[in-house]
Write an enzyme that holds these catalytic residues in place. Sequence first.
Site, short mmCIF file in Angstrom:
data_model
loop_
_atom_site.label_atom_id
_atom_site.label_comp_id
_atom_site.label_asym_id
_atom_site.label_seq_id
_atom_site.Cartn_x
_atom_site.Cartn_y
_atom_site.Cartn_z
N LYS A 52 2.82 -3.62 -6.90
CA LYS A 52 4.19 -3.46 -7.37
C LYS A 52 5.20 -3.76 -6.28
O LYS A 52 6.13 -4.54 -6.48
CB LYS A 52 4.38 -2.02 -7.88
CG LYS A 52 5.76 -1.75 -8.49
CD LYS A 52 5.99 -2.60 -9.73
CE LYS A 52 7.35 -2.35 -10.35
NZ LYS A 52 7.60 -3.30 -11.46
N ASN A 64 0.36 0.34 6.53
CA ASN A 64 0.79 -0.68 5.59
C ASN A 64 1.31 -1.86 6.39
O ASN A 64 1.95 -1.69 7.43
CB ASN A 64 1.93 -0.16 4.70
CG ASN A 64 1.49 0.92 3.76
OD1 ASN A 64 0.30 1.17 3.60
ND2 ASN A 64 2.45 1.57 3.13
N GLY A 65 1.10 -3.07 5.88
CA GLY A 65 1.62 -4.25 6.55
C GLY A 65 0.49 -5.13 7.08
O GLY A 65 -0.68 -4.97 6.71
N HIS A 86 7.42 -36.49 -18.86
CA HIS A 86 7.18 -36.86 -17.48
C HIS A 86 5.92 -36.21 -16.92
O HIS A 86 5.82 -36.00 -15.71
CB HIS A 86 8.40 -36.51 -16.63
CG HIS A 86 9.65 -37.21 -17.07
ND1 HIS A 86 9.90 -38.54 -16.78
CD2 HIS A 86 10.71 -36.79 -17.80
CE1 HIS A 86 11.06 -38.89 -17.30
NE2 HIS A 86 11.57 -37.85 -17.93
N TRP A 97 -4.31 -2.14 -0.85
CA TRP A 97 -4.63 -3.43 -1.44
C TRP A 97 -5.25 -4.28 -0.34
O TRP A 97 -4.70 -4.40 0.75
CB TRP A 97 -3.38 -4.14 -1.95
CG TRP A 97 -3.07 -3.98 -3.41
CD1 TRP A 97 -1.90 -3.53 -3.95
CD2 TRP A 97 -3.91 -4.30 -4.52
NE1 TRP A 97 -1.97 -3.54 -5.33
CE2 TRP A 97 -3.19 -4.01 -5.70
CE3 TRP A 97 -5.21 -4.79 -4.64
CZ2 TRP A 97 -3.72 -4.20 -6.98
CZ3 TRP A 97 -5.74 -4.97 -5.91
CH2 TRP A 97 -5.00 -4.68 -7.04
N GLU A 111 0.32 -12.97 -15.34
CA GLU A 111 0.17 -11.75 -14.55
C GLU A 111 -0.79 -10.76 -15.18
O GLU A 111 -1.62 -10.17 -14.49
CB GLU A 111 1.54 -11.06 -14.39
CG GLU A 111 2.40 -11.54 -13.26
CD GLU A 111 3.67 -10.73 -13.16
OE1 GLU A 111 3.93 -10.20 -12.07
OE2 GLU A 111 4.43 -10.63 -14.14
N LYS A 138 4.81 -13.64 -16.89
CA LYS A 138 4.32 -12.40 -17.49
C LYS A 138 2.94 -12.60 -18.10
O LYS A 138 2.05 -11.76 -17.95
CB LYS A 138 5.30 -11.91 -18.56
CG LYS A 138 6.56 -11.30 -18.01
CD LYS A 138 6.25 -9.98 -17.32
CE LYS A 138 7.32 -9.64 -16.29
NZ LYS A 138 7.26 -10.41 -15.07
N GLU A 150 9.84 -17.08 -16.67
CA GLU A 150 9.52 -15.65 -16.64
C GLU A 150 8.47 -15.31 -17.70
O GLU A 150 7.56 -14.51 -17.45
CB GLU A 150 10.79 -14.83 -16.85
CG GLU A 150 10.59 -13.33 -17.00
CD GLU A 150 9.98 -12.65 -15.79
OE1 GLU A 150 9.60 -11.47 -15.91
OE2 GLU A 150 9.87 -13.28 -14.72
N ARG A 196 1.98 1.41 -7.50
CA ARG A 196 2.10 0.27 -6.59
C ARG A 196 0.89 -0.67 -6.70
O ARG A 196 0.97 -1.82 -6.28
CB ARG A 196 2.20 0.77 -5.14
CG ARG A 196 3.53 1.44 -4.80
CD ARG A 196 3.43 2.12 -3.46
NE ARG A 196 4.77 2.53 -2.98
CZ ARG A 196 5.41 1.95 -1.97
NH1 ARG A 196 4.86 0.94 -1.35
NH2 ARG A 196 6.59 2.37 -1.61
N CYS A 204 0.83 -1.19 0.00
CA CYS A 204 0.00 0.00 0.00
C CYS A 204 0.87 1.25 0.00
O CYS A 204 2.09 1.17 0.08
CB CYS A 204 -0.91 0.00 1.22
SG CYS A 204 -1.79 -1.56 1.45
#
Length: 622
Positions: free
Chosen positions: A617, A108-109, A518, A73, A502, A499, A495, A27, A2
């Site tokens: 973010k 925040n937290g 496998h 958030w 996301e 992406k 990666e 963020r 946040c």
Amino acid sequence: MCGIVGAVSNQNIVPILVQGLSRLEYRGYDSCGVAVHANGLHRARSTSRVAELQAQITSSQFQGSTGIAHTRWATHGVPAVHNAHPHFSHGPGVDAASQPGRIALVHNGIIENHDELRIALQAKGYVFQSQTDTEVIAHLVDSLYDGDVLEAVKSALASLRGAYAIAVFCKDEPHRLIGTRAGSPLILGVGTDGQSYYLASDAMALAGVTDQIVYLEEGDVADLQLGAYRLFNKAFQLLTTAQRPVKTVHAHSGAADLGPYRHYMQKEIFEQPRAIADTLEGVNRIMPALFDGANASAAQVFQTIDSVLILACGTSYYSGCTAKYWLESIAKIPTQVEVASEYRYRDSVPHARTLVVTISQSGETADTLAALRHAQSLGMNHSLTICNVATSAMVRECELIYITRAGVEIGVASTKAFTAQLAGLFLLTLALAQSRGLLDDATQERHIKAMRHLPAAMQSVLALEPQVMAWAQDFAPKENALFLGRGLHYPIALEGALKLKEISYIHAEAYPAGELKHGPLALVTSAMPVVTVAPNDALLEKLKSNMHEVRARGGVLYVLADADSHIESADGLYVIRMPEHYGALSPLLHVMPLQLLAYHTACARGTDVDKPRNLAKSVTVE
């Protein structure tokens, strides 16, 4: 995750608070709000964007000279106005619907013991209006208030377990704002008028307001009043300006301008040649001194270590996985890569001669910081960080440092920070190889020449964008995708899958191509596109065999191939040719089309590219 902005001034600070929130939008958030002291407590909150909050404020002529603001958030409680910050206290006998109480607070937290605190406060008559852990802190401070908000906060902190950055003020004490941090970043800004002081999650929020910044350290408490401020450490000892100096920090808000680009992610993908050039600026020869810390010599540290432990999360973890291949093949040093959020919760075998390497864009990633501290607590005291923020907690807590110069990254899905991390990690590999007597002058010169050419090579890759856009049209209606790679390109496949999921919300997985038989091969159908990273390296022929396995099951292949790899387009096989083979540095080039594929697929699906749902973010909570 946040964002916090706070201010004490003799002027209306609401425009500064809202401007700060708009600069923290990168963020990510799902609600926002502002509270001010103006003959009592007043606030505005919204589950829309900061622009809608601004409209509320404008219509109500909202103003005040002391205040706090927040982007949230959701963690505890759904995104809703009653869960949005700032929160007010509602003490025993207070009608919460008509009276706001006396304490206003943002946080925040995560407070881990909020349930037991809530029960105790309810027993005292406190009325809760939200499901958040934050409202617990507001009521707790109120319950301990006896005319001095600093003392109330001090007493409240003794009862809190978890991570937090907090800003709080009281209606009974105009022009006073208290801030504190433990496990979540918070800075203090010093106004140019000698009267105003600010709190913020990072310096970007105060760009254009002040460039005079004090970085609060773990456990610090700030007492801001009109014309003066005091700082205390976690033992509540008064700190001097020498202990917490004011630093000039140029957080250019212009870095957040979109320019000709449609989204920040697209802009940042195209900024990668410049980011790499800046990250490598001044690197004319390989030497351990590139990684010297403020009080530590990398040359001395490198002589004492015999293994590497990399700690990181998300995209940074994949850069570490790539670096493992470099470190073991070039520097010949045993390397372990750990997901930071898992590392500190398992029994591991510490080794004092290990170099602990942390990787983080922000330098404030909670899980990575906690993993670093855990490793240090086990006696592994040699540490190095690859980080994009020179003033971050990660940089302050590591012995050695390398600052990437990717610039501000606004898009939640990391792009230029990732390739800049790879560049820094490749330099680390070469510096360790040199310190171990494994890098002769000719090899050093060859590597430096290749790195200097990277920006030009990246420009050539970006020219492939139209071909990637054609692929994106095929991917847009899909709901699943598979990514394959071998060797040091397997982390690049990981990666690429990250992406895509996301920002387009397509389920995507990545596997080493040799693992197809496998299990993953059972998923392959014509409805499952298979992206293959196929550089012309020692594993190419084996990779071609894996590709034949996919085609034999009716799978459709999308292949990133080097020009000389002799893979030709055919029915069900689509090839984009990379401009040139780039050897050990190939991952920096092959990841870029995967970034573009995710971006253009998301655009085709109409998702919020820069602010994907449920993601933030800067992940400053566990």
